[in-house]
Design an enzyme around this catalytic site. Structure first.
Site, PDB file in Angstrom:
ATOM      1  N   HIS A 112      70.903  36.440 -38.830  1.00 36.10           N
ATOM      2  CA  HIS A 112      69.615  36.317 -38.146  1.00 36.10           C
ATOM      3  C   HIS A 112      68.614  37.327 -38.699  1.00 36.10           C
ATOM      4  CE1 HIS A 112      66.850  35.966 -34.641  1.00 36.10           C
ATOM      5  NE2 HIS A 112      66.677  37.251 -34.881  1.00 36.10           N
ATOM      6  N   GLU A 113      69.034  38.575 -38.829  1.00 35.70           N
ATOM      7  CA  GLU A 113      68.115  39.611 -39.312  1.00 35.70           C
ATOM      8  C   GLU A 113      67.745  39.391 -40.779  1.00 35.70           C
ATOM      9  OE1 GLU A 113      66.648  41.497 -37.261  1.00 35.70           O
ATOM     10  OE2 GLU A 113      67.907  40.923 -35.573  1.00 35.70           O
TER      11      GLU A 113
END
Length: 279
Positions: free
Chosen positions: A145-146
């Site tokens: 996600h990051e």
């Protein structure tokens, strides 16, 4: 130099940034999850990456000085091993990403936090690992996600959305931390307007949704179970008592996020199965 001269200089600098960076573009391929949205960029990628690299270096130096950086060798190796599998599959979204100057570190902090700055500068906090008793699949979901935020250059895009900002204030110094949740005890990094707009401003729900979807695909392609993103957010909801941590205060609700993740984790399940068979 008088106030008028300074104002002229600020305006010229802003105009230069816009001239070199302004464009409507697609930063990534759509992938299996179909993230295909044009983005407006008002500064160059190089400018944002330079600010990010400087801020990251200062944050890691501050953590090191407080003996908070990579204190547990086994834990650090675990995080870096997951990153080592995720980084090559970023090529599915942009061909240049595997060649970025990636850095991966673990910061000792009670915060439930992780982030990836533009250009591939990653930090994972021990609070996230320990309080959630996080599995490798779940950690891959967080990191994916990051990383997705960096692939999509959401920080750079936020500069283009910050309309109506006073030029002098926008181009002045700012403290990194509010966006990424860097503990104030790790030091204050003065990185200027690009850092302020790219790092400190909260992500929109649209950005978060894109990062969720790309993140599950990255995890799946790297051989991590994409459905672990669902169990991660279920854990997060329990730990946070139904309320997201401060660093997630503008993010989608747990319920809507989990519902969306169920759909896209299922969509990339064949990629996960193929990656598992290939390993």
């Amino acid at each position: 130099m008088g106030i008028g001269s300074w104002s002229s200089c600020w305006l010229l600098l802003l105009a230069g940034l816009i001239a070199t960076g302004c464009a409507t573009t697609r930063t990534t391929s759509a992938g299996r999850v179909g993230v295909d949205r044009e983005q407006t960029m008002l500064v160059s990628s190089a400018e944002v990456d330079r600010s990010a690299a400087k801020a990251y270096q200062e944050a890691m130096q501050a953590a090191q000085s407080k003996k908070l950086l990579n204190r547990d060798a086994q834990q650090t190796e675990r995080v870096r091993a997951i990153a080592k599998r995720l980084i090559p599959v970023t090529a599915a979204f942009r061909a240049d990403a595997p060649g970025w100057k990636w850095e991966v570190n673990v910061v000792s902090s009670k915060e439930l936090n992780a982030w990836c700055m533009p250009g591939g500068k990653i930090a994972v906090y021990t609070g996230l690992i320990e309080q959630l008793q996080i599995t490798d699949d779940e950690l891959a979901g967080v990191m994916g996600h990051e990383i997705a935020h960096a692939l999509r250059e959401h920080g750079r895009e936020k500069v283009g959305q910050a309309t109506g900002v006073n030029v002098a204030a926008a181009l002045g110094g700012a403290l990194i931390g509010a966006y990424f949740g860097v503990d104030a005890g790790l030091g204050q990094s003065v990185i200027g307007s690009v850092g302020d707009l790219a790092f400190m401003r909260p992500n929109s729900r649209a950005f978060e949704q894109e990062a969720d979807r790309i993140g599950v695909e990255l995890a799946a392609r790297a051989g991590y179970d994409p459905s672990a993103a669902i169990t991660l957010w279920e854990k997060m909801g329990r730990v946070a008592g139904g309320q997201p941590p401060q660093w997630l205060s503008t993010h989608p609700s747990h319920e809507s996020r989990i519902a969306d993740l169920r759909v896209y984790a299922q969509r990339v399940q064949p990629l996960y199965l193929a990656a598992r068979q290939a390993r």
